[in-house]
Design a protein around this motif. Structure first.
Motif, PDB file in Angstrom:
ATOM      1  N   SER A  44      29.906  43.089  38.213  1.00 54.21           N
ATOM      2  CA  SER A  44      30.409  43.509  39.531  1.00 54.21           C
ATOM      3  C   SER A  44      30.922  42.302  40.316  1.00 54.21           C
ATOM      4  O   SER A  44      32.019  42.327  40.878  1.00 54.21           O
ATOM      5  N   LEU A  45      30.143  41.240  40.338  1.00 54.78           N
ATOM      6  CA  LEU A  45      30.562  40.026  41.028  1.00 54.78           C
ATOM      7  C   LEU A  45      31.774  39.411  40.339  1.00 54.78           C
ATOM      8  O   LEU A  45      32.673  38.879  41.002  1.00 54.78           O
ATOM      9  N   ALA A  46      31.822  39.516  39.014  1.00 55.78           N
ATOM     10  CA  ALA A  46      32.908  38.904  38.253  1.00 55.78           C
ATOM     11  C   ALA A  46      34.251  39.554  38.530  1.00 55.78           C
ATOM     12  O   ALA A  46      35.292  38.893  38.418  1.00 55.78           O
ATOM     13  N   TYR A  47      34.271  40.831  38.875  1.00 53.17           N
ATOM     14  CA  TYR A  47      35.566  41.426  39.217  1.00 53.17           C
ATOM     15  C   TYR A  47      35.794  41.509  40.723  1.00 53.17           C
ATOM     16  O   TYR A  47      36.937  41.514  41.184  1.00 53.17           O
ATOM     17  N   LEU A  48      34.718  41.579  41.515  1.00 53.87           N
ATOM     18  CA  LEU A  48      34.903  41.683  42.962  1.00 53.87           C
ATOM     19  C   LEU A  48      35.476  40.396  43.558  1.00 53.87           C
ATOM     20  O   LEU A  48      36.316  40.440  44.466  1.00 53.87           O
ATOM     21  N   ILE A  49      35.035  39.235  43.067  1.00 55.20           N
ATOM     22  CA  ILE A  49      35.508  37.976  43.650  1.00 55.20           C
ATOM     23  C   ILE A  49      37.007  37.775  43.420  1.00 55.20           C
ATOM     24  O   ILE A  49      37.745  37.513  44.375  1.00 55.20           O
ATOM     25  N   PRO A  50      37.541  37.905  42.194  1.00 57.92           N
ATOM     26  CA  PRO A  50      38.997  37.793  42.064  1.00 57.92           C
ATOM     27  C   PRO A  50      39.753  38.914  42.774  1.00 57.92           C
ATOM     28  O   PRO A  50      40.876  38.709  43.230  1.00 57.92           O
ATOM     29  N   ALA A  51      39.133  40.088  42.884  1.00 57.87           N
ATOM     30  CA  ALA A  51      39.773  41.183  43.613  1.00 57.87           C
ATOM     31  C   ALA A  51      39.914  40.835  45.089  1.00 57.87           C
ATOM     32  O   ALA A  51      40.987  41.005  45.690  1.00 57.87           O
ATOM     33  N   ILE A  52      38.833  40.348  45.681  1.00 60.68           N
ATOM     34  CA  ILE A  52      38.865  39.955  47.092  1.00 60.68           C
ATOM     35  C   ILE A  52      39.823  38.793  47.290  1.00 60.68           C
ATOM     36  O   ILE A  52      40.595  38.762  48.259  1.00 60.68           O
ATOM     37  N   ALA A  53      39.796  37.826  46.379  1.00 62.42           N
ATOM     38  CA  ALA A  53      40.698  36.675  46.488  1.00 62.42           C
ATOM     39  C   ALA A  53      42.155  37.120  46.499  1.00 62.42           C
ATOM     40  O   ALA A  53      42.958  36.655  47.313  1.00 62.42           O
ATOM     41  N   MET A  72      34.529  36.157  32.555  1.00 63.01           N
ATOM     42  CA  MET A  72      35.108  37.413  33.008  1.00 63.01           C
ATOM     43  C   MET A  72      35.882  37.233  34.300  1.00 63.01           C
ATOM     44  O   MET A  72      36.998  37.746  34.450  1.00 63.01           O
ATOM     45  N   ALA A  73      35.325  36.502  35.265  1.00 63.35           N
ATOM     46  CA  ALA A  73      36.001  36.308  36.553  1.00 63.35           C
ATOM     47  C   ALA A  73      37.350  35.632  36.367  1.00 63.35           C
ATOM     48  O   ALA A  73      38.354  36.023  36.986  1.00 63.35           O
ATOM     49  N   ASN A  74      37.401  34.629  35.497  1.00 66.46           N
ATOM     50  CA  ASN A  74      38.666  33.941  35.258  1.00 66.46           C
ATOM     51  C   ASN A  74      39.660  34.816  34.509  1.00 66.46           C
ATOM     52  O   ASN A  74      40.862  34.750  34.760  1.00 66.46           O
ATOM     53  N   ALA A  75      39.155  35.630  33.596  1.00 68.15           N
ATOM     54  CA  ALA A  75      40.043  36.539  32.875  1.00 68.15           C
ATOM     55  C   ALA A  75      40.631  37.587  33.812  1.00 68.15           C
ATOM     56  O   ALA A  75      41.814  37.941  33.711  1.00 68.15           O
ATOM     57  N   VAL A  76      39.815  38.106  34.735  1.00 69.96           N
ATOM     58  CA  VAL A  76      40.309  39.078  35.712  1.00 69.96           C
ATOM     59  C   VAL A  76      41.360  38.431  36.611  1.00 69.96           C
ATOM     60  O   VAL A  76      42.418  39.018  36.882  1.00 69.96           O
ATOM     61  N   ALA A  77      41.090  37.207  37.071  1.00 74.27           N
ATOM     62  CA  ALA A  77      42.059  36.503  37.919  1.00 74.27           C
ATOM     63  C   ALA A  77      43.369  36.272  37.173  1.00 74.27           C
ATOM     64  O   ALA A  77      44.462  36.434  37.738  1.00 74.27           O
TER      65      ALA A  77
END
Length: 696
Positions: A58-67, A33-38
């Motif tokens: 939540s962590l999976a979208y927050l980390i790419p969002a913050i990045a 999920m994190a990679n897909a969001v990024a």
């Protein structure tokens, strides 16, 4: 202060650092999920992600969002449907994550919460002593006395609070009391006209939001931002929508307006000191005339959808429209009064806002029937009868037939949008929800499979009626991803469908169904969450089980829902029965919950005017309105209800549906495909034996 762009590590590196710092474990679904969001943020392609409980979304979208925010210097908006998730993000997830990532990012990312202006105390209204006149038709002496006590407490609280945020007030107050000390965005004087602008709680929250990397808001604010000519949210290029399955309903709620004799009369009273008595009497007279027309529809509890304006409505609404606008113009400009007398300006602003909103609603209703083709109309109009204590009050409501066009124009056209929830796949596809959001059907799927073949009901039928998606929407690119779940559903849970029971009727629970429920609860040793289609059904079932079993039965309405859930969790052999809020709001991991019972397929009420109008609009264009509206509504709720069972990887249990139509009706398979892939059975003895073998 403007933010500056910087170079930061990859999303995978940041995710690994966060998991290590927070003491968690790597999860495959979270990484996907994190990679897909990024990827979506990088390409500008919208993304819908279904992420089951325990994925760590939540962590999976927050980390790419913050990045993205830290690297580009641009703001990311995160929107939620519920206050609970909003608080979780701001009070727990983001503070911990910001500290965990500070060394990797070179600085600690900033975040802020942004709510509507009416969520904050208004200093001008408090210190100016403005008090709305009570609507004695709706509030008795006890209620008015309670309001007075609560307003006094709020006036004292203003000297203690640093935020002025209603959610920080404990214990809370009723809406009527809060309205005495707050203003809506339309009522606000504006910073240039208010003598309390420098100390304004709402303005301070907006200043903090303007400096943040991540802003947490809610779906209602997205709607207000979309409908407002001014930009409420700071500039942003990415929006992440959590609890996206509720997006359409929340946007619809904000876009719904109403007219009643009581609300019009109250608005006239607000103007009593600002315009001449004759004009006030004219507005009150128009309100009474309109109220008489509404009363002629009877006081049946079922709402009545209007497919055309009944006789006399056009003249009454036109008269009301004209008198409201005349009153608004008679008040005069607010800004001129603001410089000399802020209190007078606030009173004018409140009165003007009331008249303008009612006027705009009258105009909207008058224009709602212009197109002879119901399927092409923008709005749906109906008469409802609201009950307060022993009184019934008629009200005219108007809501959009669809919010897809609004979302497409104001959301998807301006930002990259990530939509996520534990339940987005309906009938095996993302298409059903995509259509309500204004997206074209048949999402492209990359990597992990996400969409099955288009369902037989053809969500494209929705697009054909103009409910959401015109031809130009094909230019919108989006894809879906099912990030999976850490649960081994076939080994952890059973879906039991009581195929042998008679289909549910309008009457109380049948003897056979009551006996089935009793046997299931006995096999589970209590530990049962009963999800019912109505409060009446929940109470009847609770009464029946109290008479025939020794289990402690908690029923919604006996106490505050949060208290009942806590007691249900603490007393491992108790049972909790209830309705809608329990379908989505219960999180009870562990042995206290081994059995979720659903009494019937949660189709919407057949007299729901808005859903009926949407269904008929689809049918008018040759589509299957029942499947596209009623079945999809039921599928989402079924998935939410079934999701109450497994809340941790160690949970085991049964989801029992006491509605035989789920196995016997043609649409049953479509609904089952919307549920997690539990092991399925219709054999009663099999499921009773499985429940008895569960560890206690």
């Amino acid at each position: 202060m403007s933010k500056t762009a910087t170079t930061i590590p990859s999303v995978n590196t940041l995710l690994e650092a966060a998991v290590d710092a927070l003491g968690g474990a790597s999860r495959p679904g979270q990484i996907r999920m994190a990679n897909a969001v990024a990827h979506a943020i990088d390409t500008g392609e919208h993304l819908a992600v279904q992420a089951g409980t325990g994925t760590g979304k939540s962590l999976a979208y927050l980390i790419p969002a913050i990045a993205h925010a830290m690297e580009s210097g641009k703001t990311v908006v995160v929107s939620t449907a519920t206050i609970a998730l909003q608080r979780q993000l701001v009070e727990r997830d983001l503070p911990r994550l910001a500290k965990a990532l500070a060394s990797s990012l070179g600085s600690e990312p900033k975040f802020a919460i942004l709510k509507g202006r009416s969520n904050y105390l208004c200093l001008n209204k408090i210190h100016g002593g403005m008090v709305e006149e009570p609507d004695t038709a709706l509030y008795d002496a006890f209620e008015l006395s309670r309001t007075g006590r609560e307003v006094t407490r709020l006036r004292e609280w203003v000297s203690d609070t640093e935020t002025g945020d209603r959610d920080d007030l404990t214990p809370g107050v009723v809406d009527r009391s809060w309205k005495q000390v707050s203003v809506s965005a339309r009522e606000c004087l504006g910073a240039s006209n208010c003598s309390y602008a420098e100390d304004c709680f709402a303005e301070k929250s907006r200043m903090l939001a303007g400096q943040a990397d991540v802003i947490v808001t809610n779906h209602a604010m997205l709607a207000i931002d979309a409908l407002s000519p001014a930009n409420i949210l700071p500039d942003h290029d990415v929006v992440i929508i959590d609890e996206a399955h509720e997006l359409t309903d929340r946007i619809t709620a904000v876009s719904t307006a109403e007219l009643s004799a009581a609300s019009i009369t109250l608005a006239a009273r607000r103007c009593a000191k600002l315009i001449d008595d004759e004009l006030v009497d004219d507005i009150v007279g128009a309100a009474e005339q309109f109220g008489e027309l509404l009363a002629d529809t009877g006081d049946d509890s079922a709402p009545r959808r209007l497919t055309r304006l009944p006789h006399g409505y056009d003249l009454a609404l036109a008269s009301l429209r004209d008198r409201l606008w005349k009153g608004r113009n008679a008040i005069g400009p607010v800004k001129q009064a603001g410089a000399a007398d802020p209190d007078a300006a606030a009173a004018r602003s409140a009165a003007t806002t009331s008249l303008e909103e009612l006027h705009d609603t009258a105009v909207r209703v008058l224009g709602a029937f212009d197109d002879p083709d119901e399927a092409n109309r923008r709005d749906v109009v109906w008469v409802a009868h609201d009950r307060f204590r022993n009184d019934t009050h008629a009200v005219l409501r108007v809501a959009p037939l669809s919010v897809g066009g609004l979302l497409r124009a104001s959301l998807f056209a301006n930002s990259t949008v990530i939509l996520t929830s534990a339940t987005l796949v309906v009938g095996g596809s993302f298409d059903a929800l995509a259509a309500t959001w204004g997206l074209p059907a048949h999402a492209r799927a990359d990597g992990d499979p996400t969409t099955s073949e288009p369902a037989a009901h053809a969500v494209g039928d929705v697009t054909a009626v103009g409910l959401a998606v015109p031809s130009d929407s094909e230019n919108i690119r989006w894809r879906g991803l099912d990030a999976g779940s850490p649960f081994d559903y076939p080994k952890s849970a059973i879906l039991y469908i009581a195929r042998h029971l008679p289909p549910p009727g309008r009457a109380a629970m049948s003897e056979a169904t009551s006996a089935e429920l009793k046997n299931l609860m006995a096999a589970a040793g209590g530990r049962t969450l009963g999800l019912f289609s109505s409060m009446r059904a929940a109470k009847e079932a609770a009464a029946a089980m109290r008479d025939t079993t020794d289990h402690r039965i908690l029923c919604q309405g006996d106490d505050m829902t949060s208290t009942l859930v806590r007691e249900f969790t603490d007393d491992a052999e108790s049972c909790l029965f209830g309705t809608l809020s329990l379908w989505q709001g219960v999180d009870v991991p562990g042995p206290s919950l081994s059995l979720v019972v659903i009494d019937r397929i949660p189709f919407p009420r057949p007299d729901d005017p808005l859903l009926t109008a949407r269904q008929r609009a689809i049918e008018a264009r040759g589509g299957n309105g029942f499947m596209s509206v009623a079945a999809n509504h039921a599928a989402l709720l079924l998935a939410q209800g079934a999701g109450r069972l497994l809340r941790s990887v160690d949970d085991r249990g049964v989801v029992a549906v006491l509605d035989s139509r789920l196995a016997n009706a043609r649409y049953g398979g479509y609904l089952v495909r919307s549920l997690p892939p539990f092991w399925q059975t219709t054999n009663t003895e099999t499921v009773l034996g499985a429940l008895q073998r569960l560890p206690r």
